[in-house]
Design an enzyme around this catalytic site. Structure first.
Site, PDB file in Angstrom:
ATOM      1  N   TYR A  56       0.830  -1.207   0.000  1.00  0.00           N
ATOM      2  CA  TYR A  56       0.000   0.000   0.000  1.00  0.00           C
ATOM      3  C   TYR A  56       0.863   1.255   0.000  1.00  0.00           C
ATOM      4  CZ  TYR A  56      -3.610  -3.425   1.267  1.00  0.00           C
ATOM      5  OH  TYR A  56      -4.435  -4.510   1.292  1.00  0.00           O
ATOM      6  N   HIS A 114       0.443 -11.876   0.623  1.00  0.00           N
ATOM      7  CA  HIS A 114      -0.610 -11.041  -0.003  1.00  0.00           C
ATOM      8  C   HIS A 114      -1.390 -11.794  -1.084  1.00  0.00           C
ATOM      9  CE1 HIS A 114      -1.513  -6.479  -0.490  1.00  0.00           C
ATOM     10  NE2 HIS A 114      -2.583  -7.196  -0.711  1.00  0.00           N
TER      11      HIS A 114
HETATM   12  P1  NDP Z   1     -13.876  -0.868   1.362  1.00  0.00           P
HETATM   13  O1  NDP Z   1     -14.947  -1.789   0.896  1.00  0.00           O
HETATM   14  O2  NDP Z   1     -13.466  -0.894   2.773  1.00  0.00           O
HETATM   15  O3  NDP Z   1     -14.299   0.593   0.923  1.00  0.00           O
HETATM   16  C1  NDP Z   1     -13.486   1.717   1.131  1.00  0.00           C
HETATM   17  C2  NDP Z   1     -14.131   2.919   0.431  1.00  0.00           C
HETATM   18  O4  NDP Z   1     -15.445   3.125   0.951  1.00  0.00           O
HETATM   19  C3  NDP Z   1     -13.372   4.193   0.619  1.00  0.00           C
HETATM   20  O5  NDP Z   1     -13.476   4.928  -0.581  1.00  0.00           O
HETATM   21  C4  NDP Z   1     -14.136   4.905   1.742  1.00  0.00           C
HETATM   22  O6  NDP Z   1     -14.042   6.298   1.555  1.00  0.00           O
HETATM   23  C5  NDP Z   1     -15.543   4.422   1.520  1.00  0.00           C
HETATM   24  N1  NDP Z   1     -16.314   4.297   2.773  1.00  0.00           N
HETATM   25  C6  NDP Z   1     -15.941   3.712   3.942  1.00  0.00           C
HETATM   26  N2  NDP Z   1     -16.924   3.747   4.840  1.00  0.00           N
HETATM   27  C7  NDP Z   1     -17.972   4.367   4.240  1.00  0.00           C
HETATM   28  C8  NDP Z   1     -19.280   4.716   4.661  1.00  0.00           C
HETATM   29  N3  NDP Z   1     -19.719   4.430   5.884  1.00  0.00           N
HETATM   30  N4  NDP Z   1     -20.077   5.353   3.767  1.00  0.00           N
HETATM   31  C9  NDP Z   1     -19.651   5.643   2.530  1.00  0.00           C
HETATM   32  N5  NDP Z   1     -18.434   5.335   2.072  1.00  0.00           N
HETATM   33  C10 NDP Z   1     -17.590   4.715   2.919  1.00  0.00           C
HETATM   34  O7  NDP Z   1     -12.627  -1.126   0.379  1.00  0.00           O
HETATM   35  P2  NDP Z   1     -11.075  -1.451   0.516  1.00  0.00           P
HETATM   36  O8  NDP Z   1     -10.671  -1.994  -0.800  1.00  0.00           O
HETATM   37  O9  NDP Z   1     -10.340  -0.320   1.083  1.00  0.00           O
HETATM   38  O10 NDP Z   1     -11.024  -2.696   1.529  1.00  0.00           O
HETATM   39  C11 NDP Z   1     -10.830  -2.576   2.917  1.00  0.00           C
HETATM   40  C12 NDP Z   1      -9.414  -2.984   3.309  1.00  0.00           C
HETATM   41  O11 NDP Z   1      -9.164  -4.334   2.956  1.00  0.00           O
HETATM   42  C13 NDP Z   1      -8.321  -2.216   2.553  1.00  0.00           C
HETATM   43  O12 NDP Z   1      -8.213  -0.873   2.989  1.00  0.00           O
HETATM   44  C14 NDP Z   1      -7.147  -3.103   2.810  1.00  0.00           C
HETATM   45  O13 NDP Z   1      -6.662  -2.915   4.127  1.00  0.00           O
HETATM   46  C15 NDP Z   1      -7.783  -4.495   2.625  1.00  0.00           C
HETATM   47  N6  NDP Z   1      -7.672  -5.022   1.249  1.00  0.00           N
HETATM   48  C16 NDP Z   1      -6.951  -6.180   1.061  1.00  0.00           C
HETATM   49  C17 NDP Z   1      -6.780  -6.719  -0.205  1.00  0.00           C
HETATM   50  C18 NDP Z   1      -5.973  -7.964  -0.372  1.00  0.00           C
HETATM   51  O14 NDP Z   1      -5.650  -8.325  -1.514  1.00  0.00           O
HETATM   52  N7  NDP Z   1      -5.638  -8.665   0.684  1.00  0.00           N
HETATM   53  C19 NDP Z   1      -7.378  -6.088  -1.399  1.00  0.00           C
HETATM   54  C20 NDP Z   1      -8.202  -4.928  -1.082  1.00  0.00           C
HETATM   55  C21 NDP Z   1      -8.335  -4.450   0.186  1.00  0.00           C
HETATM   56  P3  NDP Z   1     -13.357   7.272   2.639  1.00  0.00           P
HETATM   57  O15 NDP Z   1     -12.051   6.685   3.019  1.00  0.00           O
HETATM   58  O16 NDP Z   1     -13.247   8.555   1.880  1.00  0.00           O
HETATM   59  O17 NDP Z   1     -14.328   7.360   3.791  1.00  0.00           O
END
Ligand code: NDP
Length: 280
Positions: A56, A114
């Protein structure tokens, strides 16, 4: 304060079923304060599992996380991940040490591969086990492993010490319910659901909005409640906005009726056959 449920890892350690993602954090200096505040707010609310990775922002997320947990390390269950191309036996150790340096800590609670790459699983596991013996990690696991990968992992020396499989899982990505999720549940290996609100894309779904309104809740809360309802599942939503972290934490208090679960099943049908594991 919401009472965050817990999930027990194979080691017997309990971790919150609702944690904090950090992908995209640390990438812009202008956002750093808000990101740190949102992670700290999450800790205040009991969302004390933080997920990061060397990938990241090429270390920027780990650095930001290190700042957020400064002075609070003992409250946190800290998870990071190694790139597959670093996952040789010596490579895992080197990568972990670099992550520890960026995170400004002496140990990770959980260290994940990962995704699968070119290094044999036995080598990666041997590296993880060496880190564990040295106290640099508390446990290790994998990410983006499908059922066949998990079976292979179980067959390598110490492969059964795997503590979690972190995979894409949310209302709109239910493929793992066919085989991988039951497999993990039977083997008592918790599933960490990443992108639990599909990076925001499912929040516009009309049925999700309708059901959320019926509970004076938000679509994000219902999407998280769907995961919290499941056995041995940990959800790690990411938000850089403290008020959204608060909103996400309250998902634990939602009590959805059977009728509305059925309506959600109709809008987001569970799988009827094996689907290859999806990745983001
Ligand atoms: P999420 O499904 O957690 O969504 C994140 C997005 O949703 C951001 O844009 C955030 O915006 C927005 N958001 C969060 N809460 C709300 C809410 N209550 N209302 C509206 N919008 C909201 O996606 P991620 O892909 O980030 O997944 C979560 C975590 O999983 C990652 O951050 C990472 O740590 C992990 N991950 C692991 C992967 C792997 O291959 N192992 C791949 C992808 C993710 P904002 O920040 O502006 O609030």
């Amino acid at each position: 304060m919401p009472d965050i449920p817990t999930v027990t890892l194979p080691s017997g350690i309990s971790v919150p079923a609702l944690g904090l993602g950090t992908w995209k954090m640390g990438e812009s200096p202008n956002d750093a304060n808000a990101e740190i505040e949102s992670l700290r707010r999450g800790l205040d609310l009991g969302m004390t599992l933080i997920d990061t990775a060397e990938m990241y922002g090429e270390g920027a997320s780990e650095e930001l996380t290190g700042k957020a947990i400064d002075g609070r390390r003992d409250e946190v269950f800290l998870v990071s991940k190694v790139y597959p191309w670093n996952a040789s036996r010596p490579g895992v150790i080197e990568a972990c040490e670099a992550s520890l340096e960026r995170l400004q800590t002496d140990r990770l609670d959980l260290y994940l591969l990962h995704w699968r790459g070119e290094h044999p699983l036995e080598e990666t596991v041997a590296g993880f086990e060496a880190l564990r013996r040295d106290g640099k990690i508390g446990a290790w696991g994998v990410s983006n492993f499908d059922t066949a990968d998990m079976e292979e992992l179980m067959a390598v020396p110490d492969g059964r010490n795997c503590a979690t499989n972190q995979v894409l899982y949310n209302l709109s990505r239910r493929g793992i319910e066919y085989d991988l999720l039951p497999w993990c549940q039977e083997h008592e290996i918790p599933v960490m659901a990443y992108s639990p609100i599909e990076q925001g894309r499912i929040l516009r779904n009309a049925e999700l909005i309708r059901i959320a309104k019926a509970y004076q809740a938000t679509p994000a809360q219902v999407a998280l409640a769907f995961l919290l309802e499941r056995d041995k599942v940990i959800a790690i939503p990411k938000s850089s906005t403290a008020s959204r972290v608060e909103e996400n934490a309250v998902a634990v208090d939602l009590d959805i009726s059977d009728e509305d679960w059925e309506a959600l099943d109709a809008a987001f049908p569970p799988p009827e056959r094996k689907q290859p594991l999806e990745m983001l």
